[in-house]
Design an enzyme around this catalytic site. Structure first.
Site, PDB file in Angstrom:
ATOM      1  N   SER A 186       0.638   2.099  -4.157  1.00  0.00           N
ATOM      2  CA  SER A 186      -0.718   1.524  -3.860  1.00  0.00           C
ATOM      3  C   SER A 186      -1.361   2.016  -5.527  1.00  0.00           C
ATOM      4  O   SER A 186      -2.864   1.166  -5.314  1.00  0.00           O
ATOM      5  CB  SER A 186      -1.267   2.208  -3.547  1.00  0.00           C
ATOM      6  OG  SER A 186      -1.189   4.042  -2.950  1.00  0.00           O
ATOM      7  N   HIS A 214       2.071  -1.596   1.251  1.00  0.00           N
ATOM      8  CA  HIS A 214       1.348  -2.153   1.052  1.00  0.00           C
ATOM      9  C   HIS A 214       1.414  -3.526   0.883  1.00  0.00           C
ATOM     10  O   HIS A 214       1.543  -4.210  -0.356  1.00  0.00           O
ATOM     11  CB  HIS A 214       0.750  -1.108  -0.609  1.00  0.00           C
ATOM     12  CG  HIS A 214       0.292   0.051  -0.062  1.00  0.00           C
ATOM     13  ND1 HIS A 214      -1.415  -0.528  -0.125  1.00  0.00           N
ATOM     14  CD2 HIS A 214       0.257   1.411   0.166  1.00  0.00           C
ATOM     15  CE1 HIS A 214      -1.806   0.779   0.065  1.00  0.00           C
ATOM     16  NE2 HIS A 214      -0.992   1.899   0.496  1.00  0.00           N
ATOM     17  N   LYS A 245      -2.430  -0.824   7.868  1.00  0.00           N
ATOM     18  CA  LYS A 245      -3.468  -1.763   6.955  1.00  0.00           C
ATOM     19  C   LYS A 245      -2.997  -2.806   7.241  1.00  0.00           C
ATOM     20  O   LYS A 245      -3.771  -3.067   8.036  1.00  0.00           O
ATOM     21  CB  LYS A 245      -2.370  -1.051   5.523  1.00  0.00           C
ATOM     22  CG  LYS A 245      -2.278   0.473   5.162  1.00  0.00           C
ATOM     23  CD  LYS A 245      -1.389   0.440   4.416  1.00  0.00           C
ATOM     24  CE  LYS A 245      -1.462   2.075   4.074  1.00  0.00           C
ATOM     25  NZ  LYS A 245      -0.823   2.905   3.488  1.00  0.00           N
TER      26      LYS A 245
HETATM   27  C1  LIG Z   1      -0.474   4.106   3.471  1.00  0.00           C
HETATM   28  C2  LIG Z   1       1.081   4.478   3.392  1.00  0.00           C
HETATM   29  C3  LIG Z   1       2.257   5.062   4.774  1.00  0.00           C
HETATM   30  C4  LIG Z   1       1.483   5.578   5.682  1.00  0.00           C
HETATM   31  O1  LIG Z   1       1.611   4.960   6.909  1.00  0.00           O
HETATM   32  P1  LIG Z   1       0.744   5.412   7.987  1.00  0.00           P
HETATM   33  O2  LIG Z   1       0.832   4.386   8.978  1.00  0.00           O
HETATM   34  O3  LIG Z   1      -0.587   5.183   8.173  1.00  0.00           O
HETATM   35  O4  LIG Z   1       0.846   6.849   7.990  1.00  0.00           O
HETATM   36  C5  LIG Z   1       3.099   5.315   4.063  1.00  0.00           C
HETATM   37  N1  LIG Z   1       3.895   5.089   2.877  1.00  0.00           N
HETATM   38  C6  LIG Z   1       2.908   4.311   2.009  1.00  0.00           C
HETATM   39  C7  LIG Z   1       3.824   4.182   0.506  1.00  0.00           C
HETATM   40  C8  LIG Z   1       1.948   4.552   2.237  1.00  0.00           C
HETATM   41  O5  LIG Z   1       1.351   3.321   1.509  1.00  0.00           O
END
Ligand SMILES: *Cc1c(COP(=O)(O)O)cnc(C)c1O
Length: 401
Positions: A186, A214, A245
């Site tokens: 990310s 992502h 997300k």
């Molecule tokens: C945002 C993210 C997480 C955590 O996700 P949540 O559901 O908010 O706990 C885990 N791994 C990656 C690569 C992320 O970008």
């Protein structure tokens, strides 16, 4: 309350974070999440820093699906899944995710952080090897720490180094080996080379795991994820991802893979066994999101069009970006104070974005990170590009014309 040095010690560390410019203030929004948000002071800003890739977080359809599930299933379960916290909507969502991802079965978590935190320890022990990309997400790093398997690390996206580590783990006589990578990183928008990773895994008899936070919902022609983008659907052993997300934006996570893996996690994964069930309105809304994006690629196509447009225009104006195709667009400013000033000036110009500098990114790699959304209109992107041009000239980042 009798140990005052504990509190003064914390205060000192907080003061150091502030003086080092590493303190993270929280931005308070007075509106729902979207292409435009309202700041606490009442100003409307164009939002370029949410993970709201498909624009579904503040979307009325998502909200209505959540409301319908709230009405039908109530607010929550006050239970873990195995006691009395599983409703039909949870099973439906798990089945829909498996279909969407091209896997056999799926298990839900309260967050992807929990999915990654609870995936390694039940499946691997000291006889096994976890071979992890150096830039993998914090939750993978923590999950690996909770497991007794030997740890091998390879340089970010470096296939030669990955092969070295595979050889090292093989020579160490490890029973099972698993290659673990973010599908998309990310900070840079880098896409993992899953075709090559799968080929190496086949060559060395290793398993593969990808974190699709992502990617799920928009990477690949029909948005299934990085495995679709790289042409390896059905060839990844374990997929973790988030519902927080692109897939709606509330919260929740999942792990998906073969039946034996998911069944083992249901029996043994600690964040699943010892934490409350995902709220049914989130499960219901996520299910509606999956139905919506399975029916039509319209949102994902618009996101990719916005991304291509923004990437081309920002370079035309004279900025340097990390090349790529992902809706994460790192606009490189290199110098940390410049990145901070730039983000602050963009805020004044009505654009919300975030600056990143050392130690979040390597020294000399300071940047502002733009994240495109399907919700952005062309007009909004043009306003943002104008603001980039203005702030860029003012700060001497791009040449006067
Ligand atoms: C945002 C993210 C997480 C955590 O996700 P949540 O559901 O908010 O706990 C885990 N791994 C990656 C690569 C992320 O970008």
């Amino acid at each position: 309350m009798s140990d005052q040095t504990f509190y003064s010690g914390l205060q000192q560390k907080l003061d150091t974070l502030r003086s080092d410019g590493l303190f993270k203030p929280e931005r308070v929004l007075a509106s729902r999440q979207g292409a435009e948000v309202v700041a606490q002071d009442g100003r409307t800003l164009i939002n370029m820093c949410a993970n709201n890739y498909l624009g579904l977080a503040g979307d009325p359809e998502t909200q209505q699906a959540a409301a319908a599930a709230l009405e039908k299933y109530g607010y929550g379960l006050s239970s873990v899944r195995f006691i009395c916290g599983t409703q039909t909507v949870h099973k439906e969502l798990e089945a829909a995710l498996s279909t969407f991802l091209g896997t056999e079965d799926t298990i839900l978590y309260a967050a992807a952080f929990d999915a990654n935190g609870g995936v390694f320890e039940p499946l691997f022990d000291e006889n096994d090897a976890i071979i992890s990309d150096a830039l993998n997400h914090a939750s993978i790093i923590d999950g690996v720490r909770l497991c007794k398997a030997a740890r091998y690390r390879y340089a970010n996206n470096d296939m030669a180094d990955l092969e070295k580590q595979l050889i090292a783990a093989t020579e160490a006589g490890k029973r099972h080996k698993i290659i673990v990578t973010d599908g998309v990183f990310s900070m840079d928008g880098t896409i993992a080379q899953l075709d090559k990773i799968v080929a190496l895994a086949e060559q060395y008899g290793a398993l593969t795991m990808i974190d699709e936070c992502h990617a799920s919902g928009f990477m690949g022609a029909t948005g299934r994820g990085t495995h679709e983008h790289c042409g390896v659907i059905g060839k990844i052993d374990i997929i973790t991802g988030t519902l927080g997300k692109a897939l709606g934006g509330a919260m929740g996570g999942f792990t998906s893979g073969k039946k034996e893996v998911i069944e083992t996690l249901r029996q043994k994964s600690r964040p699943y066994l010892f934490s409350n069930t995902l709220a049914p309105m989130i499960a219901g809304a996520s299910l509606a999101v999956l139905e919506r994006i399975s029916k039509s690629t319209e949102l994902r196509d618009r996101l990719m069009e916005n991304t291509a447009y923004f990437r081309a225009e920002i370079e035309r104006i004279g900025f340097t970006i990390k090349p790529g195709t992902h809706p994460v667009v790192p606009v490189m400013l290199f110098d940390a104070p410049v990145a901070q000033k730039f983000a602050a000036r963009m805020f004044e110009l009505g654009v919300l974005l975030s600056g990143f500098f050392y130690p979040v990114v390597p020294m000399g790699q300071a940047r502002v990170r733009v994240q495109l959304s399907a919700a952005h209109t062309r007009e909004q992107l043009d306003i943002v590009l104008k603001a980039f041009e203005q702030a860029g000239r003012e700060l001497g980042i791009i040449k006067q014309q």
